[in-house]
Design a protein around this motif. Structure first.
Motif, PDB file in Angstrom:
ATOM      1  N   ASN A   1       0.808  -1.222   0.000  1.00 12.95           N
ATOM      2  CA  ASN A   1       0.000   0.000   0.000  1.00 12.95           C
ATOM      3  C   ASN A   1       0.846   1.278   0.000  1.00 12.95           C
ATOM      4  OD1 ASN A   1      -2.216  -1.694   0.137  1.00 12.95           O
ATOM      5  ND2 ASN A   1      -2.482  -1.456   2.349  1.00 12.95           N
ATOM      6  N   PRO A   2       1.735   1.444  -0.984  1.00 15.16           N
ATOM      7  CA  PRO A   2       2.463   2.717  -1.065  1.00 15.16           C
ATOM      8  C   PRO A   2       1.486   3.867  -1.318  1.00 15.16           C
ATOM      9  CG  PRO A   2       2.733   1.460  -3.085  1.00 15.16           C
ATOM     10  CD  PRO A   2       2.041   0.547  -2.118  1.00 15.16           C
ATOM     11  N   ALA A   3       1.863   5.048  -0.901  1.00 14.14           N
ATOM     12  CA  ALA A   3       0.964   6.199  -1.029  1.00 14.14           C
ATOM     13  C   ALA A   3       1.769   7.447  -1.365  1.00 14.14           C
ATOM     14  CB  ALA A   3       0.173   6.400   0.261  1.00 14.14           C
ATOM     15  N   GLY A   4       1.109   8.426  -1.898  1.00 12.31           N
ATOM     16  CA  GLY A   4       1.737   9.708  -2.208  1.00 12.31           C
ATOM     17  C   GLY A   4       0.712  10.653  -2.820  1.00 12.31           C
TER      18      GLY A   4
ATOM     19  N   LYS B   1      -3.049  22.226   3.839  1.00 14.29           N
ATOM     20  CA  LYS B   1      -2.264  22.459   5.046  1.00 14.29           C
ATOM     21  C   LYS B   1      -1.908  21.169   5.777  1.00 14.29           C
ATOM     22  CE  LYS B   1      -2.326  24.963   9.453  1.00 14.29           C
ATOM     23  NZ  LYS B   1      -3.092  25.920  10.311  1.00 14.29           N
ATOM     24  N   VAL B   2      -2.864  20.230   5.923  1.00 18.99           N
ATOM     25  CA  VAL B   2      -2.655  19.022   6.724  1.00 18.99           C
ATOM     26  C   VAL B   2      -2.889  17.785   5.865  1.00 18.99           C
ATOM     27  CG1 VAL B   2      -3.424  17.682   8.714  1.00 18.99           C
ATOM     28  CG2 VAL B   2      -3.347  20.186   8.851  1.00 18.99           C
ATOM     29  N   TRP B   3      -1.932  16.886   5.926  1.00 23.45           N
ATOM     30  CA  TRP B   3      -2.081  15.581   5.281  1.00 23.45           C
ATOM     31  C   TRP B   3      -2.270  14.514   6.366  1.00 23.45           C
ATOM     32  CZ3 TRP B   3      -2.309  15.147   0.060  1.00 23.45           C
ATOM     33  CH2 TRP B   3      -1.810  16.225  -0.701  1.00 23.45           C
ATOM     34  N   THR B   4      -3.209  13.621   6.168  1.00 20.07           N
ATOM     35  CA  THR B   4      -3.413  12.496   7.083  1.00 20.07           C
ATOM     36  C   THR B   4      -3.080  11.206   6.345  1.00 20.07           C
ATOM     37  OG1 THR B   4      -5.158  13.657   8.290  1.00 20.07           O
ATOM     38  CG2 THR B   4      -5.046  11.255   8.532  1.00 20.07           C
ATOM     39  N   ILE B   5      -2.128  10.472   6.885  1.00 21.20           N
ATOM     40  CA  ILE B   5      -1.688   9.221   6.259  1.00 21.20           C
ATOM     41  C   ILE B   5      -2.033   8.076   7.205  1.00 21.20           C
ATOM     42  CG2 ILE B   5       0.275   7.944   5.331  1.00 21.20           C
ATOM     43  CD1 ILE B   5       1.692  10.675   4.984  1.00 21.20           C
TER      44      ILE B   5
END
Length: 236
Positions: A64-67, A73-77
């Protein structure tokens, strides 16, 4: 008694009959999962294990690579760290055969065997073929020597715990339930008792039985025959 893992018979006296229970067999790896190298600590240093090493005690995959990109402003991973722990079992036994040599009729008992069993989940103990010792040739006045089993640290403890007739061990399988004691190792001594009568003709007497120890939480990625990894490409 030849080839008799009789030490585990004590569990039939201690535990409840086996019952059907649901066990989690594990999950399939996510689509596209890729195995990565890992290291195992051997007590003095790290030992590298390459991808696909079937001698490894553990293996690791990533998926499950992500990008993404933009000016938010905010990224949720979301992140998942998952481990699937297989059930293991260790057992040891001080002997798999008892031999009596008897001069005269009488009642005799002996403590010959110590055993230990360890596991990290329920195990089911099954018994087959247990019986009184039987005359091994044709003829004989009384062809059987009554045979019993018990357990404890002393002969007095064996009497208190009670003697079980050999054939009674062949009833329903028994479960050794998951517990801290089972993880650390359950140990005891096993006694056998025989009652030799005047009518037991001189000869050889014998019984052969079998005990099975069945793990209850086999993961789908463990080969149930070898107890290790499935060979490629079947590893899940």
């Amino acid at each position: 008694m030849k080839k008799l893992l009789v030490c585990f018979a004590v569990l039939a006296l201690l535990l409840v009959p086996a019952m059907a229970m649901a066990y989690n067999e594990g999950q399939d790896l996510p689509p596209g999962a890729v195995e990565v190298e890992h290291w195992e600590w051997d007590g003095s240093g790290w030992v590298r294990k390459a991808e696909g090493d079937l001698t490894a005690l553990a293996r690791c995959w990533r998926s499950n690579p992500a990008g993404n990109n933009c000016n938010k402003k905010v990224w949720t991973i979301d992140f998942v760290h998952h481990a699937s722990m297989a059930q293991w079992c260790e057992w040891s036994i001080g002997g798999t055969r008892w031999d009596w040599r008897i001069l005269k009729p009488g009642t005799y008992a002996a403590e010959c065997i110590e055993f230990t069993v360890k596991s990290n989940n329920d195990v089911v103990i099954g018994f087959a073929g247990f019986a009184d010792l039987e005359y091994t040739e044709t003829g004989g006045v009384n062809r059987f020597i009554e045979t019993y089993y018990s357990y404890g640290e002393t002969i007095e403890a064996a009497d208190i715990n009670g003697w079980t007739r050999a054939s009674d061990l062949n009833e329903a399988p028994r479960t050794v339930s998951d517990s801290a004691d089972l993880h650390a190792g359950v140990s005891t001594k096993l006694f056998n008792k025989i009652i030799v009568e005047n009518c037991n003709s001189s000869c050889e007497y014998e019984n052969q039985g079998q005990i099975t120890i069945t793990l209850q939480n086999i993961k789908r990625w463990v080969d149930p025959v070898t107890g290790t990894w499935f060979p490629p490409p079947s590893v899940q």
